[in-house]
Design an enzyme around this catalytic site. Structure first.
Site, mmCIF file in Angstrom:
data_model
loop_
_atom_site.group_PDB
_atom_site.id
_atom_site.type_symbol
_atom_site.label_atom_id
_atom_site.label_comp_id
_atom_site.label_asym_id
_atom_site.label_seq_id
_atom_site.Cartn_x
_atom_site.Cartn_y
_atom_site.Cartn_z
ATOM 1 N N GLU A 181 0.877 -1.326 -0.123
ATOM 2 C CA GLU A 181 0.126 -0.004 0.120
ATOM 3 C C GLU A 181 0.781 1.214 -0.057
ATOM 4 O O GLU A 181 0.447 2.447 -0.758
ATOM 5 C CB GLU A 181 -0.915 -0.181 1.241
ATOM 6 C CG GLU A 181 -1.848 1.071 1.332
ATOM 7 C CD GLU A 181 -2.946 1.107 2.449
ATOM 8 O OE1 GLU A 181 -4.065 1.796 2.397
ATOM 9 O OE2 GLU A 181 -2.667 0.164 2.980
ATOM 10 N N ASP A 182 2.044 1.324 0.853
ATOM 11 C CA ASP A 182 2.489 2.746 0.843
ATOM 12 C C ASP A 182 3.792 2.513 0.238
ATOM 13 O O ASP A 182 4.806 3.560 0.422
ATOM 14 C CB ASP A 182 2.920 2.456 2.512
ATOM 15 C CG ASP A 182 1.856 2.770 3.281
ATOM 16 O OD1 ASP A 182 0.657 3.317 2.463
ATOM 17 O OD2 ASP A 182 1.654 2.596 4.439
#
Length: 725
Positions: A81-82
């Protein structure tokens, strides 16, 4: 208990080695290196390197003694996600199992529990299903949430409130249901710290002070118990039990008592070797001090659904003090601390060995009961109900145990057995005696359901049933019956109108012309249009006129019922409040829940009365015979200011000046008191009931917080009509 946070890879590897000596530590270090590289340059709100977060999450997982795949996934849980890392890259480096876990945690992380209900419910449905697919996904997410809660002070106040409320509503109950007691307790205490900081600090200080004052007393009790165990020849180690601040806060609220009136803060736990020793130890405790009636619970004979086992008893100890004991074996203590995480003997990825499958029985039942709920609002409400409930354990006449929420009735029990049993339930015997269907069953009751083939569900049952399964089945039956009844009524109305026009009903209602009218009116089948006529949604004369006229296909379409979605707004007739949700429709605010701007609301169309606006948590909605055609999603028009009456009840110590101070506090918040009533109880407490005019929920919350800070005030809360006795 709060465990030390892991801060470096060496400490993490040492923990893994401590419970799994043959673990692939190289894979764990490789995952750390990958995560550190992927998150390089990223920092948390606290200013520390971001990689500290996945290390801390993995550290929590080692406390739960999870397998290496879960620990590795904990280290990598934010990479998809990051960072620029991809699933293919993770699979090449760490295998499909790890990617499966990381992807599952990533999807849960994207859930926003305060977004629109359609999206909220659909995402949460996926989360529930992911639990059944691989429970480790939710275990990792709980570890992630725990560390985020531990570092929540670096967020803005608004974000802290939002995350803490979400944690209290969803994640703490999940931790409880999968049996990880210490995670549930720490999450709840941290939520209290951020949602009610004044209350948290007051309890923290007072509990610490009381502990300091009572250490000598606790030591005396321990010595008496240890001496008695030695004389009886029973093995057992006596420990003090950590205090759960949120539990104390709940007890004060539920029992309407002050901190000084919480008597069983002295709590001890005895760990022994066998189940027989547990009962023998209980006998020793009861021989030393008098047990309090109603305070003994045997969770060994009847374990909780998450496999928690213990004997609980409260006694009147030395000097008349109440002392609470928990008695359990080492294995029971392990399950109580780690819950489902204590069952890591897998047959295959994420699945527990057959002998441990009972630990997941509630989860499979949970999924089965909720996966068919079509209405997302109903789905979310039922999930929260089933996560939060306190339970009772009921026996069938043959001795089978059924777990039900506290407050359940024989109808709930009947539907827990089988839908057919519930639908045809005509009566019940509890412990051999006939009871009303609204009777609330208690743990240990033996319930026998009496059925009749002529019996069918009643709308009134919705007013007292407790389980989401019973509510869903009753509503489904009522809706099906309404549909059938409306179909029959519609057919009769159409036949009568056709005869009035000199047309043959049998011929016309089977013609292709009739099917064409249904299609152009927005209905898939002629039965749907006929039922709409029976419901009163479509005018009979208009339909028959179109059937009777040539060129039916060119006629204007008949209006289909409005779906339950937001449409341009209209104006309610209550104090000029504008509410989105319908046009040219009479609206009024429900008096049973008296919603104000800021409350989540729902419109319900009542024939002859227009649109009634309820708060979504109004229990009267449950009792209404509603379907999606009568529900309208509504919202407040914040551009139209106005004052709204809200009932407030304040409990305070009965002393001079309290009323004046409370009145002044309300005035300071720029709220107007339109009515006040004061009563004094026998226990020297005063109950101050007000009707206060406020702008919205933020305003009333400000009023309540201001009142709660007054010396002598025990509690201040908003009261709805249904809460008044």
């Amino acid at each position: 208990m709060v465990y030390e946070t892991v801060t470096d890879i060496d400490q993490l590897l040492e923990r893994v080695r401590g419970y799994q000596p043959d673990a692939d530590l190289g894979l764990v270090r490789k995952a750390y290196d990958f995560s550190a590289k992927a998150h390089a340059g990223q920092t948390r709100r606290s200013g520390e390197p971001y990689v500290q977060h996945p290390v801390a999450v993995a550290g929590v997982l080692t406390l739960l003694k999870t397998d290496v795949a879960a620990v590795v996934a904990g280290l990598l849980h934010d990479t998809l996600e990051d960072t620029v890392a991809t699933p293919d890259e993770l699979e090449r480096e760490f295998g499909k199992e790890v990617v499966h876990l990381v992807d599952g945690v990533t999807k849960i992380g994207k859930i926003t529990f305060r977004s629109s209900e359609e999206k909220q419910a659909e995402n949460f449905r996926k989360m529930v299903l992911s639990m059944a697919d691989d429970i480790r996904v939710v275990i990792i997410k709980l570890a992630d949430r725990l560390h985020n809660m531990r570092t929540l002070e670096y967020m803005s106040e608004a974000k802290r409130q939002e995350i803490a409320q979400e944690t209290l509503e969803i994640y703490a109950p999940l931790a409880n249901r999968i049996g990880i007691g210490w995670v549930k307790n720490e999450l709840e205490d941290l939520c209290l710290k951020h949602l009610k900081p004044d209350v948290y600090e007051m309890l923290r200080v007072r509990v610490a002070k009381r502990d300091e004052d009572r250490q000598q007393y606790i030591q005396e009790v321990r010595e008496v118990v240890e001496k008695a165990l030695a004389e009886a020849g029973l093995p057992g180690t006596v420990y003090g039990r950590p205090k759960h601040l949120y539990g104390i806060y709940q007890k004060m609220n539920k029992q309407d008592i002050t901190f000084e009136e919480v008597y069983d803060l002295t709590a001890l736990r005895i760990i022994t070797d066998t189940k027989m020793s547990c009962y023998a130890l209980l006998g020793v405790i009861h021989s030393l001090w008098r047990p309090l009636p109603g305070r003994f619970k045997d969770y060994i004979a009847i374990p909780k659904s998450n496999l928690y086992q213990s004997l609980h008893t409260t006694v009147v100890g030395p000097k008349g003090e109440h002392v609470e004991f928990q008695i359990r074996t080492d294995e029971m203590h392990r399950v109580a601390e780690y819950g489902i995480a204590a069952h890591w003997k897998y047959k295959e990825q994420g699945r527990v060995a057959e002998k441990d499958s009972k630990a997941f029985g509630w989860l499979h039942q949970f999924v089965e009961w909720h996966q068919d709920l079509p209405d997302n609002r109903q789905f979310m409400d039922s999930v929260k109900l089933d996560l939060f409930h306190d339970v009772v354990y009921i026996f069938t006449p043959k001795g089978t145990v059924k777990e039900l929420p506290k407050g359940s009735t024989p109808i709930d029990f009947a539907y827990a057995i089988h839908t057919e049993v519930g639908d045809h339930c005509v009566g019940a015997k509890v412990n051999g005696k006939i009871v009303p269907l609204k009777h609330q069953v208690e743990s240990g009751d033996t319930v026998e359901i009496l059925t009749s083939p002529n019996q069918t569900p009643h709308k009134d049952w919705l007013k007292f049933v407790r389980t989401s399964r019973a509510k869903t089945k009753i509503k489904h039956w009522i809706k099906s019956e309404e549909q059938a009844r409306s179909l029959e009524i519609g057919r009769r109305l159409l036949e009568s109108e056709l005869r009035r026009h000199g047309l043959a009903p049998a011929q016309m209602l089977k013609s292709e012309q009739w099917a064409e009218v249904a299609r152009q009116s927005g209905y898939d089948t002629v039965d749907e249009l006929t039922a709409a006529v029976g419901f009163g949604h479509v005018a009979t004369a208009e339909i028959v006129a179109r059937l009777a006229s040539p060129g039916t296909g060119a006629a204007a379409p008949v209006a289909a019922p409005a779906p339950a979605h937001k449409v341009p707004g209209g104006k309610a007739d209550d104090k000029g409040v504008r509410v989105k949700g319908a046009r040219d429709l009479l609206m009024h605010l429900s008096r049973c829940c008296n919603p104000v701007p800021g409350d989540r609301i729902l419109g319900y169309i009542t024939r002859g009365r227009g649109l009634t606006i309820h708060s979504v948590d109004c229990p009267n909605l449950e009792a209404l015979d509603y379907d999606r055609e009568r529900l309208v999603e509504v919202d407040w028009d914040t551009g139209t200011p106005g004052l709204h009456p809200v009932k407030v009840s304040v409990m305070a110590v009965d002393k001079t000046g309290v009323l004046a101070n409370v009145s002044s506090a309300i005035a300071e918040c720029h709220a107007n008191i339109s009515r006040a009533e004061i009563t004094t109880r026998e226990d020297r407490k005063a109950v101050l009931d007000f009707v206060v005019e406020v702008n919205d929920t933020k305003h009333i919350n400000q009023v309540l917080k201001t009142i709660e800070r007054i010396d002598g005030v025990i509690s201040a809360r908003r009261i709805r009509a249904w809460q008044e006795k």
